[in-house]
Design a protein around this motif. Structure first.
Motif, short mmCIF file in Angstrom:
data_model
loop_
_atom_site.label_atom_id
_atom_site.label_comp_id
_atom_site.label_asym_id
_atom_site.label_seq_id
_atom_site.Cartn_x
_atom_site.Cartn_y
_atom_site.Cartn_z
N PRO A 137 -13.74 -35.06 26.31
CA PRO A 137 -13.86 -35.07 27.82
C PRO A 137 -13.90 -33.69 28.66
O PRO A 137 -13.81 -32.65 27.91
CB PRO A 137 -12.70 -35.73 28.39
CG PRO A 137 -11.49 -35.14 27.29
CD PRO A 137 -12.21 -35.24 25.85
N PRO A 138 -14.55 -33.78 29.64
CA PRO A 138 -14.63 -32.69 30.41
C PRO A 138 -13.17 -31.88 30.55
O PRO A 138 -12.12 -32.67 30.70
CB PRO A 138 -15.21 -33.08 31.94
CG PRO A 138 -15.67 -34.20 31.77
CD PRO A 138 -14.93 -34.90 30.68
N LEU A 139 -13.22 -30.67 30.52
CA LEU A 139 -11.76 -30.08 30.50
C LEU A 139 -11.52 -29.22 31.93
O LEU A 139 -10.24 -29.15 31.98
CB LEU A 139 -11.47 -29.11 29.30
CG LEU A 139 -11.64 -29.62 28.03
CD1 LEU A 139 -11.87 -28.72 26.92
CD2 LEU A 139 -10.36 -30.52 27.80
N ILE A 140 -12.35 -28.72 32.69
CA ILE A 140 -12.21 -28.17 33.89
C ILE A 140 -13.38 -28.40 34.96
O ILE A 140 -14.41 -28.81 34.41
CB ILE A 140 -12.12 -26.53 33.77
CG1 ILE A 140 -13.26 -25.91 33.09
CG2 ILE A 140 -10.73 -26.27 33.13
CD1 ILE A 140 -13.29 -24.41 32.82
N ALA A 141 -12.81 -28.51 36.14
CA ALA A 141 -13.81 -28.90 37.34
C ALA A 141 -14.91 -28.08 37.53
O ALA A 141 -15.08 -27.26 38.47
CB ALA A 141 -12.93 -29.16 38.40
#
Ligand code: S3P
Length: 192
Positions: A137-141
């Motif tokens: 999944p995405p880890l940082i915005a």
């Protein structure tokens, strides 16, 4: 291949008999680890697989439903358990090295080998991996392109201090990487 500097915090740690594969997402840790375990006739331990199995959820769902902190806590718990074993091939997720506790355990349990590759190659391998949607999944915005570069720079510092040996996997097949790791570990190449 190059011998990376040992992590000052753990360089004198007693050495277990495990082989630990570290590296960024898409480095090939699971594929190489599974084949290496066959070559060495040892159990293959994939910490991400254990985390998902014990949670009964994908890593993506753990992140979405419980947050990254819950994933990292599970990751540290699983690493604590599996590093107590001997004569295993262990593959850990790309972010496991962020925790000093994990680094100390991984270093003490055996020989840490960093599977490295260029950003372009890592991106290409992740895009080609059908499991990425559930396990990465995405880890940082940040937008995915920026996220990748930021995380890779951050993580490489940890891979370099923890690993005993770096194996550049650029342009290599899984079999080539397995044989390269085998040579590092002084294991004869596989004979088909
Ligand atoms: C992560 C890498 C993933 C998995 C999770 C977090 C990271 O494992 O542990 O998505 O923080 O880089 P892989 O390196 O096997 O993709």
């Amino acid at each position: 291949m190059s011998r990376a500097a040992a992590d000052p915090a753990t360089r004198d740690a007693p050495r277990g008999t495990n082989v630990v594969l570290i590296g960024f997402r898409g480095a090939g840790k699971t594929s190489v680890g599974r084949r290496l375990a066959e070559l060495l006739n040892r159990p293959f331990i994939d910490t991400d697989e254990i985390i998902a199995r014990e949670a009964g959820r994908t890593i993506r769902d753990i992140f979405a439903q419980s947050g990254e902190a819950a994933f990292r806590a599970a990751e540290t718990d699983v690493i604590a358990r599996v590093t107590a074993g001997e004569r295993q091939v262990i593959s850990v997720g790309g972010g496991a090295v962020l925790s000093r506790e994990n680094r100390a355990r991984l270093r003490a349990c055996g020989r840490c080998i960093w599977l490295s590759a260029s950003e372009e190659t890592l991106r290409r391998r992740i895009a080609a991996d059908s499991g990425s949607a559930d396990s990465r999944p995405p880890l940082i915005a940040l937008d995915p392109a920026r996220e990748f570069s930021v995380l890779l720079a951050q993580r490489e510092a940890f891979y370099g201090t923890l690993a005993e040996i770096q194996v550049n996997t650029e342009g290599l097949s899984v079999e080539d990487i397995v044989n390269a790791v085998g040579s590092v570990l002084s294991i004869p190449p596989r004979r088909e």
